[in-house]
Design a protein around this motif. Structure first.
Motif, PDB file in Angstrom:
ATOM      1  N   LEU A 179     -10.373 -12.366  -0.814  1.00  0.00           N
ATOM      2  CA  LEU A 179     -11.049 -11.338  -1.558  1.00  0.00           C
ATOM      3  C   LEU A 179     -11.365 -10.159  -0.648  1.00  0.00           C
ATOM      4  O   LEU A 179     -12.007 -10.328   0.378  1.00  0.00           O
ATOM      5  N   THR A 180     -10.971  -9.002  -1.121  1.00  0.00           N
ATOM      6  CA  THR A 180     -11.262  -7.827  -0.310  1.00  0.00           C
ATOM      7  C   THR A 180     -11.998  -6.813  -1.165  1.00  0.00           C
ATOM      8  O   THR A 180     -11.781  -6.691  -2.374  1.00  0.00           O
ATOM      9  N   ILE A 181     -12.827  -6.141  -0.533  1.00  0.00           N
ATOM     10  CA  ILE A 181     -13.604  -5.132  -1.234  1.00  0.00           C
ATOM     11  C   ILE A 181     -13.005  -3.795  -0.865  1.00  0.00           C
ATOM     12  O   ILE A 181     -12.962  -3.423   0.310  1.00  0.00           O
ATOM     13  N   ASN A 182     -12.598  -3.117  -1.913  1.00  0.00           N
ATOM     14  CA  ASN A 182     -12.024  -1.807  -1.722  1.00  0.00           C
ATOM     15  C   ASN A 182     -13.130  -0.794  -2.014  1.00  0.00           C
ATOM     16  O   ASN A 182     -13.625  -0.685  -3.116  1.00  0.00           O
ATOM     17  N   ILE A 183     -13.526  -0.063  -1.045  1.00  0.00           N
ATOM     18  CA  ILE A 183     -14.640   0.870  -1.126  1.00  0.00           C
ATOM     19  C   ILE A 183     -14.335   1.974  -2.121  1.00  0.00           C
ATOM     20  O   ILE A 183     -15.209   2.377  -2.890  1.00  0.00           O
ATOM     21  N   SER A 184     -13.144   2.465  -2.124  1.00  0.00           N
ATOM     22  CA  SER A 184     -12.811   3.561  -3.008  1.00  0.00           C
ATOM     23  C   SER A 184     -12.901   3.103  -4.469  1.00  0.00           C
ATOM     24  O   SER A 184     -13.397   3.831  -5.336  1.00  0.00           O
ATOM     25  N   GLU A 185     -12.443   1.894  -4.735  1.00  0.00           N
ATOM     26  CA  GLU A 185     -12.554   1.380  -6.095  1.00  0.00           C
ATOM     27  C   GLU A 185     -14.015   1.131  -6.463  1.00  0.00           C
ATOM     28  O   GLU A 185     -14.444   1.354  -7.600  1.00  0.00           O
ATOM     29  N   LEU A 186     -14.759   0.640  -5.527  1.00  0.00           N
ATOM     30  CA  LEU A 186     -16.184   0.392  -5.772  1.00  0.00           C
ATOM     31  C   LEU A 186     -16.908   1.696  -6.083  1.00  0.00           C
ATOM     32  O   LEU A 186     -17.711   1.774  -7.034  1.00  0.00           O
ATOM     33  N   LEU A 187     -16.654   2.712  -5.295  1.00  0.00           N
ATOM     34  CA  LEU A 187     -17.280   4.010  -5.523  1.00  0.00           C
ATOM     35  C   LEU A 187     -16.828   4.594  -6.865  1.00  0.00           C
ATOM     36  O   LEU A 187     -17.638   5.155  -7.622  1.00  0.00           O
ATOM     37  N   LEU A 188     -15.564   4.449  -7.158  1.00  0.00           N
ATOM     38  CA  LEU A 188     -15.049   4.948  -8.417  1.00  0.00           C
ATOM     39  C   LEU A 188     -15.683   4.194  -9.601  1.00  0.00           C
ATOM     40  O   LEU A 188     -16.058   4.799 -10.605  1.00  0.00           O
ATOM     41  N   THR A 189     -15.865   2.909  -9.462  1.00  0.00           N
ATOM     42  CA  THR A 189     -16.473   2.104 -10.519  1.00  0.00           C
ATOM     43  C   THR A 189     -17.935   2.485 -10.697  1.00  0.00           C
ATOM     44  O   THR A 189     -18.429   2.660 -11.830  1.00  0.00           O
ATOM     45  N   VAL A 190     -18.650   2.636  -9.582  1.00  0.00           N
ATOM     46  CA  VAL A 190     -20.066   3.024  -9.654  1.00  0.00           C
ATOM     47  C   VAL A 190     -20.180   4.426 -10.237  1.00  0.00           C
ATOM     48  O   VAL A 190     -21.036   4.691 -11.109  1.00  0.00           O
ATOM     49  N   LEU A 191     -19.324   5.342  -9.811  1.00  0.00           N
ATOM     50  CA  LEU A 191     -19.342   6.704 -10.336  1.00  0.00           C
ATOM     51  C   LEU A 191     -19.005   6.705 -11.828  1.00  0.00           C
ATOM     52  O   LEU A 191     -19.666   7.387 -12.623  1.00  0.00           O
ATOM     53  N   SER A 192     -18.026   5.932 -12.221  1.00  0.00           N
ATOM     54  CA  SER A 192     -17.656   5.833 -13.633  1.00  0.00           C
ATOM     55  C   SER A 192     -18.825   5.264 -14.453  1.00  0.00           C
ATOM     56  O   SER A 192     -19.097   5.704 -15.574  1.00  0.00           O
ATOM     57  N   PHE A 193     -19.486   4.260 -13.876  1.00  0.00           N
ATOM     58  CA  PHE A 193     -20.638   3.659 -14.569  1.00  0.00           C
ATOM     59  C   PHE A 193     -21.738   4.704 -14.797  1.00  0.00           C
ATOM     60  O   PHE A 193     -22.294   4.811 -15.887  1.00  0.00           O
ATOM     61  N   PHE A 194     -22.047   5.471 -13.739  1.00  0.00           N
ATOM     62  CA  PHE A 194     -23.101   6.474 -13.887  1.00  0.00           C
ATOM     63  C   PHE A 194     -22.688   7.612 -14.828  1.00  0.00           C
ATOM     64  O   PHE A 194     -23.509   8.108 -15.608  1.00  0.00           O
ATOM     65  N   ILE A 195     -21.438   7.986 -14.816  1.00  0.00           N
ATOM     66  CA  ILE A 195     -20.952   9.015 -15.738  1.00  0.00           C
ATOM     67  C   ILE A 195     -21.050   8.480 -17.180  1.00  0.00           C
ATOM     68  O   ILE A 195     -21.495   9.173 -18.095  1.00  0.00           O
ATOM     69  N   LEU A 196     -20.652   7.212 -17.359  1.00  0.00           N
ATOM     70  CA  LEU A 196     -20.732   6.594 -18.671  1.00  0.00           C
ATOM     71  C   LEU A 196     -22.193   6.518 -19.139  1.00  0.00           C
ATOM     72  O   LEU A 196     -22.514   6.816 -20.298  1.00  0.00           O
TER      73      LEU A 196
END
Length: 139
Positions: free
Chosen positions: A2-19
């Motif tokens: 399992l790897t954590i991709n920071i860019s995807e995490l940031l994009l997911t968090v940003l998408s969540f806050f935009i939503l």
């Protein structure tokens, strides 16, 4: 692994806050505003109903007072009318009694006059008969 991709995490968090921002702006605030306006309208209706009930109670109380006053006035008027009618009936009865008494006295006077007139006529006839009888006896 399992790897954590920071860019995807940031994009997911940003998408969540935009939503969340968009949902809050476009959905939650209008729904909450509509609900508050509706509740305010319902509260206003309840307040108007309460005021109308109070006004109705005051009006009913006023009508009851007026009705009782009217009944008292009607009873007073009826009592006055009854007393006036009774007085008038007594006055009429007194007048009738006095008229009857006057007529009785007048009838008694007329009867006395007739008796006197009849007595004089009889006395005159008795004298005439006595004179006729005396004439016949003397002949």
């Amino acid at each position: 692994m399992l790897t954590i991709n920071i860019s995807e995490l940031l994009l997911t968090v940003l998408s969540f806050f935009i939503l969340m921002f968009l949902l809050n702006k476009l959905l939650f605030k209008p729904v909450i505003s509509f609900r508050e306006q509706r509740q305010k309208g319902i509260d206003d209706c309840f307040e108007q109903e309460r005021q109308a009930k109070e006004k109705l109670a005051e009006t009913q109380k006023d009508l009851d007072c007026r009705r009782s006053e009217s009944l008292k006035q009607a009873e007073s008027i009826m009592a006055d009318a009854r007393s006036k009618a009774q007085q008038e009936a007594e006055n009429i009865a007194k007048q009738a009694e006095s008229q009857a008494e006057e007529k009785m006295q007048q009838a008694a006077r007329e009867a006395e006059e007739l008796r006197k007139a009849g007595g004089e006529a009889l006395e005159e006839q008795r004298r005439q008969l006595a004179a006729d009888l005396a004439d016949r006896l003397c002949r």
